[in-house]
Design a protein around this motif. Sequence first.
Motif, PDB file in Angstrom:
ATOM      1  N   ARG A  14       0.836  -1.208   0.000  1.00 34.41           N
ATOM      2  CA  ARG A  14       0.000   0.000   0.000  1.00 34.41           C
ATOM      3  C   ARG A  14       0.867   1.253   0.000  1.00 34.41           C
ATOM      4  N   ALA A  15       1.956   1.210   0.758  1.00 34.08           N
ATOM      5  CA  ALA A  15       2.879   2.361   0.775  1.00 34.08           C
ATOM      6  C   ALA A  15       3.513   2.558  -0.600  1.00 34.08           C
ATOM      7  N   ALA A  16       3.833   1.473  -1.278  1.00 33.34           N
ATOM      8  CA  ALA A  16       4.395   1.585  -2.633  1.00 33.34           C
ATOM      9  C   ALA A  16       3.376   2.203  -3.581  1.00 33.34           C
ATOM     10  N   THR A  17       2.117   1.794  -3.463  1.00 24.03           N
ATOM     11  CA  THR A  17       1.054   2.377  -4.290  1.00 24.03           C
ATOM     12  C   THR A  17       0.937   3.877  -4.019  1.00 24.03           C
ATOM     13  N   ALA A  18       1.024   4.265  -2.757  1.00 26.73           N
ATOM     14  CA  ALA A  18       0.970   5.686  -2.408  1.00 26.73           C
ATOM     15  C   ALA A  18       2.183   6.425  -2.980  1.00 26.73           C
ATOM     16  N   ARG A  20       3.847   5.672  -5.679  1.00 27.28           N
ATOM     17  CA  ARG A  20       3.624   5.828  -7.124  1.00 27.28           C
ATOM     18  C   ARG A  20       2.638   6.964  -7.390  1.00 27.28           C
ATOM     19  N   ALA A  21       1.518   6.953  -6.655  1.00 25.77           N
ATOM     20  CA  ALA A  21       0.463   7.954  -6.867  1.00 25.77           C
ATOM     21  C   ALA A  21       0.980   9.367  -6.607  1.00 25.77           C
ATOM     22  N   ARG A  22       1.835   9.506  -5.631  1.00 25.84           N
ATOM     23  CA  ARG A  22       2.384  10.832  -5.290  1.00 25.84           C
ATOM     24  C   ARG A  22       3.639  11.174  -6.087  1.00 25.84           C
ATOM     25  N   ARG A  23       4.061  10.210  -6.889  1.00 31.29           N
ATOM     26  CA  ARG A  23       5.327  10.368  -7.629  1.00 31.29           C
ATOM     27  C   ARG A  23       6.462  10.712  -6.665  1.00 31.29           C
ATOM     28  N   ASP A  24       6.484   9.933  -5.588  1.00 30.70           N
ATOM     29  CA  ASP A  24       7.465  10.124  -4.529  1.00 30.70           C
ATOM     30  C   ASP A  24       8.426   8.933  -4.536  1.00 30.70           C
ATOM     31  N   PRO A  25       9.585   9.073  -5.201  1.00 33.64           N
ATOM     32  CA  PRO A  25      10.498   7.939  -5.316  1.00 33.64           C
ATOM     33  C   PRO A  25      11.100   7.504  -3.983  1.00 33.64           C
ATOM     34  N   VAL A  26      11.207   8.414  -3.035  1.00 36.49           N
ATOM     35  CA  VAL A  26      11.750   8.035  -1.723  1.00 36.49           C
ATOM     36  C   VAL A  26      10.747   7.155  -0.978  1.00 36.49           C
ATOM     37  N   LEU A  27       9.469   7.520  -1.003  1.00 36.67           N
ATOM     38  CA  LEU A  27       8.444   6.684  -0.387  1.00 36.67           C
ATOM     39  C   LEU A  27       8.402   5.311  -1.060  1.00 36.67           C
ATOM     40  N   LEU A  28       8.469   5.290  -2.372  1.00 35.15           N
ATOM     41  CA  LEU A  28       8.479   4.018  -3.099  1.00 35.15           C
ATOM     42  C   LEU A  28       9.687   3.182  -2.691  1.00 35.15           C
ATOM     43  N   GLU A  55      11.809  -1.311  -9.659  1.00 31.34           N
ATOM     44  CA  GLU A  55      10.997  -0.121  -9.926  1.00 31.34           C
ATOM     45  C   GLU A  55      11.474   1.048  -9.064  1.00 31.34           C
ATOM     46  N   ALA A  56      11.721   0.784  -7.796  1.00 33.21           N
ATOM     47  CA  ALA A  56      12.170   1.838  -6.883  1.00 33.21           C
ATOM     48  C   ALA A  56      13.538   2.388  -7.297  1.00 33.21           C
ATOM     49  N   LEU A  57      14.432   1.510  -7.711  1.00 34.03           N
ATOM     50  CA  LEU A  57      15.746   1.966  -8.186  1.00 34.03           C
ATOM     51  C   LEU A  57      15.608   2.881  -9.393  1.00 34.03           C
ATOM     52  N   GLU A  58      14.770   2.476 -10.322  1.00 31.72           N
ATOM     53  CA  GLU A  58      14.568   3.285 -11.530  1.00 31.72           C
ATOM     54  C   GLU A  58      13.943   4.633 -11.186  1.00 31.72           C
ATOM     55  N   ALA A  59      12.954   4.632 -10.306  1.00 26.92           N
ATOM     56  CA  ALA A  59      12.278   5.878  -9.943  1.00 26.92           C
ATOM     57  C   ALA A  59      13.209   6.819  -9.174  1.00 26.92           C
ATOM     58  N   LEU A  60      14.061   6.255  -8.336  1.00 29.36           N
ATOM     59  CA  LEU A  60      14.939   7.074  -7.503  1.00 29.36           C
ATOM     60  C   LEU A  60      16.068   7.703  -8.300  1.00 29.36           C
TER      61      LEU A  60
END
Length: 184
Positions: A14-18, A20-28, A55-60
């Motif tokens: 759920r935190a990962a979904t949040a 993504r939705a917030r476009r927050d790579p640190v939260l992801l 996914e988190a590595l790519e987003a960060l």
Amino acid sequence: RAGEPAAARECFLRAATAGRARRDPVLLARAALGHGGLGVAIIDVDEQRVALLEEALEALGERDPVLVSELLSRLALELYYAPSRDRSEALSAEAVSVARDAGDPRAIAAALGARHVALWRPDRLAERRLVAEEMVDVARSAGDRALELQGRNWLVTDLWELGEMSAWLAEVGRHDALARTERL
């Protein structure tokens, strides 16, 4: 830490979904790390967890090198039981390099812990010992007693495997003293 892995896994998803939705790579990234759990598990590769870490590595990207090192370390641990250990070894080496570049002793010690696991093969014993010794030294310099204890745990195992019984016995004593003093 409450002993409820299924509930924890759902919470981190759920935190990962949040994130993504917030476009927050640190939260992801934090969600992906939490989803990975606290230690090393002897299980098959969890493809969902691997995908989340990737996914988190790519987003960060390169925003936070310490967090990147943590993600690389966790991914290396997750891939240890893959059919080939090549990727796990490469990721663990990259995690150590990124942590060193960041100059964060705790991150270096943690990455060395993942590196030790990634090298867990009989033909890499000498290298594992060096990694464990460095992990102890770096963790001590960082004042992180839990990471120092983990490094000493690896060193005890390596010395036993090497058949260096007097060194092993001395290290067991240091491990025991630290564990008792810190109540770890």
